[in-house]
Design an enzyme around this catalytic site. Sequence first.
Site, PDB file in Angstrom:
ATOM      1  N   HIS A   1       0.875  -1.162   0.000  1.00 58.51           N
ATOM      2  CA  HIS A   1       0.000   0.000   0.000  1.00 58.51           C
ATOM      3  C   HIS A   1       0.915   1.216   0.000  1.00 58.51           C
ATOM      4  O   HIS A   1       1.649   1.442   0.971  1.00 58.51           O
ATOM      5  CB  HIS A   1      -0.931  -0.016   1.221  1.00 58.51           C
ATOM      6  CG  HIS A   1      -1.996  -1.083   1.105  1.00 58.51           C
ATOM      7  ND1 HIS A   1      -2.427  -1.826   2.181  1.00 58.51           N
ATOM      8  CD2 HIS A   1      -2.687  -1.516   0.016  1.00 58.51           C
ATOM      9  CE1 HIS A   1      -3.367  -2.680   1.749  1.00 58.51           C
ATOM     10  NE2 HIS A   1      -3.533  -2.511   0.454  1.00 58.51           N
TER      11      HIS A   1
ATOM     12  N   GLU B   1       1.662  -5.221  10.652  1.00 56.61           N
ATOM     13  CA  GLU B   1       1.221  -3.824  10.722  1.00 56.61           C
ATOM     14  C   GLU B   1       2.177  -3.130  11.679  1.00 56.61           C
ATOM     15  O   GLU B   1       2.283  -3.499  12.842  1.00 56.61           O
ATOM     16  CB  GLU B   1      -0.210  -3.749  11.262  1.00 56.61           C
ATOM     17  CG  GLU B   1      -1.241  -4.481  10.418  1.00 56.61           C
ATOM     18  CD  GLU B   1      -1.651  -3.705   9.166  1.00 56.61           C
ATOM     19  OE1 GLU B   1      -1.308  -2.506   9.087  1.00 56.61           O
ATOM     20  OE2 GLU B   1      -2.302  -4.299   8.284  1.00 56.61           O
TER      21      GLU B   1
ATOM     22  N   GLU C   1       1.564   3.451   2.964  1.00 52.05           N
ATOM     23  CA  GLU C   1       2.063   2.866   4.215  1.00 52.05           C
ATOM     24  C   GLU C   1       3.569   2.726   4.082  1.00 52.05           C
ATOM     25  O   GLU C   1       4.077   1.735   3.555  1.00 52.05           O
ATOM     26  CB  GLU C   1       1.354   1.533   4.474  1.00 52.05           C
ATOM     27  CG  GLU C   1      -0.151   1.744   4.664  1.00 52.05           C
ATOM     28  CD  GLU C   1      -0.983   0.478   4.572  1.00 52.05           C
ATOM     29  OE1 GLU C   1      -2.221   0.589   4.574  1.00 52.05           O
ATOM     30  OE2 GLU C   1      -0.404  -0.621   4.473  1.00 52.05           O
TER      31      GLU C   1
ATOM     32  N   HIS D   1       2.881  -3.746   6.379  1.00 59.86           N
ATOM     33  CA  HIS D   1       1.902  -2.673   6.194  1.00 59.86           C
ATOM     34  C   HIS D   1       1.967  -1.668   7.343  1.00 59.86           C
ATOM     35  O   HIS D   1       2.816  -1.770   8.230  1.00 59.86           O
ATOM     36  CB  HIS D   1       0.493  -3.270   6.114  1.00 59.86           C
ATOM     37  CG  HIS D   1       0.233  -4.019   4.847  1.00 59.86           C
ATOM     38  ND1 HIS D   1      -0.628  -3.566   3.884  1.00 59.86           N
ATOM     39  CD2 HIS D   1       0.747  -5.183   4.379  1.00 59.86           C
ATOM     40  CE1 HIS D   1      -0.654  -4.421   2.885  1.00 59.86           C
ATOM     41  NE2 HIS D   1       0.168  -5.412   3.152  1.00 59.86           N
TER      42      HIS D   1
END
Length: 494
Positions: free
Chosen positions: A90, A322, A93, A228
């Site tokens: 992404h 994440e 990110e 991410h």
Amino acid sequence: MWNSCHLFCLCLISAITQTCFSYELAKHHDYDDLKRTLKDVSAKCEDISRVYSLPGETVEKRKLWVIELSDNPGKHEPGKPEFKYVGNMHGNEVVSREVLLKLADYLCDQYNQGNHTVQWIINNTRIHIMPSMNPDGWEAANNSPRETDGKKNWLRGRSNARGVDLNRVFPDLDAILYRDEVDGETQHNNHLEKLALAVQDTPTEAPEAQMVIQWLFQYPFVLSANLHGGDLVANYPFDSTRSGKQREYTASPDDATFRYLAEMYALPHGLMAKKHKPCDMSGDDKFYKQGGITNGGGWYSVTKGMQDFNYLATNCFEITLELGCDKFPPAADLPMYWEQNKDALVNYILQSHVGIKGMVVDRVSDTPISGATVKVYNMTDGKYQYINHDITSAKGGDYYRLLIDGQYRVDVQAPGYRTATKCLVVENDVMNGAQVVHFELSPLGEKVEGIEDSGCPDHVNGIEEIEGDDEEYESLLKDLLGRLREYFSTEYQD
Ligand SMILES: *[C@@H]1O[C@H](CO)[C@@H](O)[C@H](O)[C@H]1NC(C)=O
Ligand SMILES: *[C@@H]1O[C@H](CO)[C@@H](O)[C@H](O)[C@H]1NC(C)=O
Ligand SMILES: *[C@@H]1O[C@H](CO)[C@@H](O)[C@H](O)[C@H]1NC(C)=O
Ligand SMILES: [Zn+2]
């Protein structure tokens, strides 16, 4: 004063052989910086690295760059597991892109300084690092202005330049698996789609995903993570729920091993497994209560993601990381993110060495057998349970089966051979490498003599014993042979 002189002298020396390079941590690296940094790092470590880009280009004609670290760059060595990190899928990110770039620089420096751990890792693992899978999205995010609260637009640059969310376009192999489960079909549990079909199943508007799919089939990856931002947790398969519900714990056959792998990132991380403010401002820090890890479906269902695709299309176990609430933090925060992730990034690579690995060879000719199926039964705690996800041996006949500590029965099968069985105890000690267990298969029709004892207790040994003249087995073999032929005929050539 001394420091600057020290640096200056180093620069003088290195200026003779190459350009002076010192990594700038508190900086967002744009596409050109990224490319240059990878090349500079590789120049510092030319014996143990290689920079390459995937064939093809992004929508805006950029390349997906990878740095490989290995004591034998450019080659797959049978017995040496292949590992990968993918960042910035992404585009907005961005923390992953920066920590992965820094990781390459760090591993290179530590190797040169004689750090034993890092040298061991690089001598025994082939590491591929792709700091950015969506360089077009990054540019869009970088060009979006910061809002009054200093934050970037939450979504700008997430997708590729054609507006495709790259983590929602991989072929939906979960759907195939779940349909087979309903139909009672249990043998079709790995390599659910071959390369040609997988590429065809992926929209041409997502060339980045198509390129990555080719990459996944080209190298025999064993373990990886997709990095991410926007939350703080280590997420493991499955992402897509069985029932289609938005939220439902969805275990894969390797649930126990995946939980362990996710913990191996979360625990050494500076914050992930510790008490911290949740990103959604709900006040309920459920990830902390779970040790910094979550099942994908148990969080929210994602279909057509890259993580489940890795597991169901190849031998690679992938988790999704994440790295923090802020997707595009100011450059000044980047050193903090590096410190938080550094030990976790290194520790996770080491997990390529859990479980068992070895060679599958023809017992008579001693030649390697590729595409052999490695089946594992969990016998820990006196149980006997098939882990319904087979691994296959690579082109050189080598296989890698990630497993947590326990007792297992392992069956190795290949078309035209008798099944070989071994029972063993796995006690992981990553810096000694995975436990080496070789399998010699006897061709069907050959007289079998002096086969070593399987080491299995009697009550387990007899189960599913298959003989060469068994009709059912022959038809099973035919089916498997057909599938393997199909698979290898279209496999991407190294
Ligand atoms: C060597 O590298 C490991 C892994 O990153 C690290 O934990 C350790 O502190 C390093 N040792 C030294 C002496 O820097
Ligand atoms: C790694 O390999 C290099 C080059 O062969 C060798 O000098 C070094 O001692 C090895 N280090 C470890 C820890 O295996
Ligand atoms: C094997 O079974 C034991 C006992 O049920 C369980 O605790 C463990 O997680 C299982 N291991 C794997 C790799 O599934
Ligand atoms: Zn994301």
